[in-house]
Design a protein around this motif. Structure first.
Motif, PDB file in Angstrom:
ATOM      1  N   ASP A 186       3.191   6.103  -2.450  1.00  0.00           N
ATOM      2  CA  ASP A 186       4.423   6.805  -2.829  1.00  0.00           C
ATOM      3  C   ASP A 186       4.417   7.098  -4.325  1.00  0.00           C
ATOM      4  O   ASP A 186       4.769   8.199  -4.749  1.00  0.00           O
ATOM      5  CB  ASP A 186       5.675   5.978  -2.487  1.00  0.00           C
ATOM      6  N   LEU A 187       4.023   6.110  -5.115  1.00  0.00           N
ATOM      7  CA  LEU A 187       3.954   6.290  -6.560  1.00  0.00           C
ATOM      8  C   LEU A 187       2.927   7.375  -6.899  1.00  0.00           C
ATOM      9  O   LEU A 187       3.200   8.251  -7.706  1.00  0.00           O
ATOM     10  CB  LEU A 187       3.596   4.980  -7.266  1.00  0.00           C
ATOM     11  N   ALA A 188       1.789   7.321  -6.257  1.00  0.00           N
ATOM     12  CA  ALA A 188       0.751   8.324  -6.519  1.00  0.00           C
ATOM     13  C   ALA A 188       1.278   9.719  -6.196  1.00  0.00           C
ATOM     14  O   ALA A 188       1.059  10.658  -6.976  1.00  0.00           O
ATOM     15  CB  ALA A 188      -0.499   8.024  -5.698  1.00  0.00           C
ATOM     16  N   GLN A 189       1.991   9.860  -5.104  1.00  0.00           N
ATOM     17  CA  GLN A 189       2.546  11.170  -4.740  1.00  0.00           C
ATOM     18  C   GLN A 189       3.559  11.638  -5.768  1.00  0.00           C
ATOM     19  O   GLN A 189       3.566  12.810  -6.143  1.00  0.00           O
ATOM     20  CB  GLN A 189       3.194  11.115  -3.352  1.00  0.00           C
ATOM     21  N   ARG A 190       4.414  10.720  -6.248  1.00  0.00           N
ATOM     22  CA  ARG A 190       5.411  11.094  -7.259  1.00  0.00           C
ATOM     23  C   ARG A 190       4.728  11.532  -8.550  1.00  0.00           C
ATOM     24  O   ARG A 190       5.069  12.579  -9.107  1.00  0.00           O
ATOM     25  CB  ARG A 190       6.368   9.928  -7.549  1.00  0.00           C
ATOM     26  N   MET A 208       0.827  -1.198   0.000  1.00  0.00           N
ATOM     27  CA  MET A 208       0.000   0.000   0.000  1.00  0.00           C
ATOM     28  C   MET A 208       0.863   1.250   0.000  1.00  0.00           C
ATOM     29  O   MET A 208       0.596   2.195  -0.710  1.00  0.00           O
ATOM     30  CB  MET A 208      -0.932  -0.034   1.214  1.00  0.00           C
ATOM     31  N   SER A 209       1.926   1.233   0.796  1.00  0.00           N
ATOM     32  CA  SER A 209       2.824   2.378   0.878  1.00  0.00           C
ATOM     33  C   SER A 209       3.480   2.663  -0.470  1.00  0.00           C
ATOM     34  O   SER A 209       3.610   3.808  -0.866  1.00  0.00           O
ATOM     35  CB  SER A 209       3.879   2.118   1.946  1.00  0.00           C
ATOM     36  N   MET A 227      13.672  14.754  -7.602  1.00  0.00           N
ATOM     37  CA  MET A 227      13.852  13.582  -8.454  1.00  0.00           C
ATOM     38  C   MET A 227      14.436  12.402  -7.704  1.00  0.00           C
ATOM     39  O   MET A 227      15.252  12.552  -6.816  1.00  0.00           O
ATOM     40  CB  MET A 227      14.766  13.928  -9.636  1.00  0.00           C
ATOM     41  N   ARG A 228      14.006  11.242  -8.138  1.00  0.00           N
ATOM     42  CA  ARG A 228      14.587  10.025  -7.578  1.00  0.00           C
ATOM     43  C   ARG A 228      15.968   9.849  -8.177  1.00  0.00           C
ATOM     44  O   ARG A 228      16.275  10.378  -9.219  1.00  0.00           O
ATOM     45  CB  ARG A 228      13.694   8.825  -7.888  1.00  0.00           C
ATOM     46  N   ASP A 229      16.822   9.105  -7.518  1.00  0.00           N
ATOM     47  CA  ASP A 229      18.164   8.847  -8.049  1.00  0.00           C
ATOM     48  C   ASP A 229      18.072   7.943  -9.249  1.00  0.00           C
ATOM     49  O   ASP A 229      17.364   6.951  -9.238  1.00  0.00           O
ATOM     50  CB  ASP A 229      19.044   8.180  -6.989  1.00  0.00           C
ATOM     51  N   LYS A 282       8.652   8.077 -16.878  1.00  0.00           N
ATOM     52  CA  LYS A 282      10.120   8.047 -16.801  1.00  0.00           C
ATOM     53  C   LYS A 282      10.611   8.685 -15.505  1.00  0.00           C
ATOM     54  O   LYS A 282      11.531   8.180 -14.869  1.00  0.00           O
ATOM     55  CB  LYS A 282      10.737   8.795 -17.990  1.00  0.00           C
ATOM     56  N   LEU A 283      10.001   9.783 -15.129  1.00  0.00           N
ATOM     57  CA  LEU A 283      10.418  10.476 -13.913  1.00  0.00           C
ATOM     58  C   LEU A 283       9.899   9.802 -12.645  1.00  0.00           C
ATOM     59  O   LEU A 283      10.548   9.843 -11.615  1.00  0.00           O
ATOM     60  CB  LEU A 283       9.953  11.931 -13.936  1.00  0.00           C
ATOM     61  N   ALA A 284       8.719   9.227 -12.749  1.00  0.00           N
ATOM     62  CA  ALA A 284       8.103   8.606 -11.570  1.00  0.00           C
ATOM     63  C   ALA A 284       8.693   7.230 -11.281  1.00  0.00           C
ATOM     64  O   ALA A 284       8.493   6.688 -10.199  1.00  0.00           O
ATOM     65  CB  ALA A 284       6.598   8.503 -11.763  1.00  0.00           C
ATOM     66  N   GLY A 285       9.412   6.669 -12.258  1.00  0.00           N
ATOM     67  CA  GLY A 285      10.023   5.360 -12.051  1.00  0.00           C
ATOM     68  C   GLY A 285       9.036   4.222 -12.182  1.00  0.00           C
ATOM     69  O   GLY A 285       9.067   3.260 -11.423  1.00  0.00           O
ATOM     70  N   CYS A 286       8.132   4.340 -13.147  1.00  0.00           N
ATOM     71  CA  CYS A 286       7.118   3.308 -13.356  1.00  0.00           C
ATOM     72  C   CYS A 286       6.799   3.237 -14.840  1.00  0.00           C
ATOM     73  O   CYS A 286       7.474   3.861 -15.644  1.00  0.00           O
ATOM     74  CB  CYS A 286       5.870   3.639 -12.537  1.00  0.00           C
ATOM     75  N   GLY A 287       5.767   2.517 -15.187  1.00  0.00           N
ATOM     76  CA  GLY A 287       5.329   2.437 -16.569  1.00  0.00           C
ATOM     77  C   GLY A 287       4.210   3.419 -16.857  1.00  0.00           C
ATOM     78  O   GLY A 287       3.562   3.935 -15.942  1.00  0.00           O
ATOM     79  N   ALA A 288       3.990   3.668 -18.139  1.00  0.00           N
ATOM     80  CA  ALA A 288       2.952   4.614 -18.551  1.00  0.00           C
ATOM     81  C   ALA A 288       1.574   4.197 -18.048  1.00  0.00           C
ATOM     82  O   ALA A 288       0.771   5.037 -17.638  1.00  0.00           O
ATOM     83  CB  ALA A 288       2.947   4.749 -20.069  1.00  0.00           C
ATOM     84  N   ARG A 289       1.312   2.902 -18.072  1.00  0.00           N
ATOM     85  CA  ARG A 289      -0.002   2.437 -17.585  1.00  0.00           C
ATOM     86  C   ARG A 289      -0.182   2.717 -16.101  1.00  0.00           C
ATOM     87  O   ARG A 289      -1.293   2.988 -15.644  1.00  0.00           O
ATOM     88  CB  ARG A 289      -0.181   0.944 -17.861  1.00  0.00           C
ATOM     89  N   ASN A 290       0.929   2.651 -15.337  1.00  0.00           N
ATOM     90  CA  ASN A 290       0.852   2.975 -13.915  1.00  0.00           C
ATOM     91  C   ASN A 290       0.447   4.434 -13.718  1.00  0.00           C
ATOM     92  O   ASN A 290      -0.323   4.758 -12.819  1.00  0.00           O
ATOM     93  CB  ASN A 290       2.184   2.719 -13.214  1.00  0.00           C
ATOM     94  N   VAL A 291       0.980   5.309 -14.564  1.00  0.00           N
ATOM     95  CA  VAL A 291       0.612   6.727 -14.490  1.00  0.00           C
ATOM     96  C   VAL A 291      -0.881   6.873 -14.772  1.00  0.00           C
ATOM     97  O   VAL A 291      -1.581   7.601 -14.067  1.00  0.00           O
ATOM     98  CB  VAL A 291       1.450   7.576 -15.473  1.00  0.00           C
ATOM     99  N   GLY A 292      -1.367   6.168 -15.778  1.00  0.00           N
ATOM    100  CA  GLY A 292      -2.789   6.212 -16.090  1.00  0.00           C
ATOM    101  C   GLY A 292      -3.647   5.742 -14.934  1.00  0.00           C
ATOM    102  O   GLY A 292      -4.674   6.345 -14.618  1.00  0.00           O
ATOM    103  N   THR A 293      -3.211   4.685 -14.278  1.00  0.00           N
ATOM    104  CA  THR A 293      -3.948   4.152 -13.125  1.00  0.00           C
ATOM    105  C   THR A 293      -3.973   5.175 -11.994  1.00  0.00           C
ATOM    106  O   THR A 293      -5.020   5.411 -11.387  1.00  0.00           O
ATOM    107  CB  THR A 293      -3.310   2.835 -12.638  1.00  0.00           C
TER     108      THR A 293
END
Length: 109
Positions: A6-10, A1-2, A106-108, A31-42
């Motif tokens: 965290d991803l949602a906040q980023r 859940m965390s 930004m994340r490292d 790219k900046l959030a450190g996830c996939g495009a579909r994750n951003v959509g979600t």
């Protein structure tokens, strides 16, 4: 859940720096959030109701809800036609967004 919050906040922090009159794609935000495009959509679907959701579009400029987005695009002077924004004029890539965020946010890599 965390991890999910965290991803949602980023993602929401990145979307928040997209200035009026500009858009970015799910992939560039990812790219900046450190996830996939579909994750951003979600994340945008679940938590982005108060975010500038109309500024996050598909790589080809298409929006998931162009009818609703057109009012915002018109207000911000974002050129569009047939439910797609003019990415070549209004699109911001990960580099552009990174500059707006500043190094601390930004994340490292």
């Amino acid at each position: 859940m965390s991890d999910s919050s965290d991803l949602a906040q980023r993602v929401l922090a990145i979307v928040a720096v997209i200035p009026p009159g500009n858009v970015s794609s799910y992939g560039e935000v990812a790219k900046l959030a450190g996830c996939g495009a579909r994750n951003v959509g979600t994340v945008m679907n679940k938590y982005g109701g108060n975010a500038a959701w109309w500024r996050v579009v598909r790589a080809n400029g298409a929006c998931h809800d162009p009818v609703r987005a057109e009012e915002y695009w018109d207000r911000e002077g974002i050129e569009h036609s047939h439910g797609r924004v003019a990415m070549h004029k209004h699109g911001m890539d990960a580099r552009d967004l990174n500059e707006l965020l500043g190094d601390d946010a930004m994340r490292d890599e």
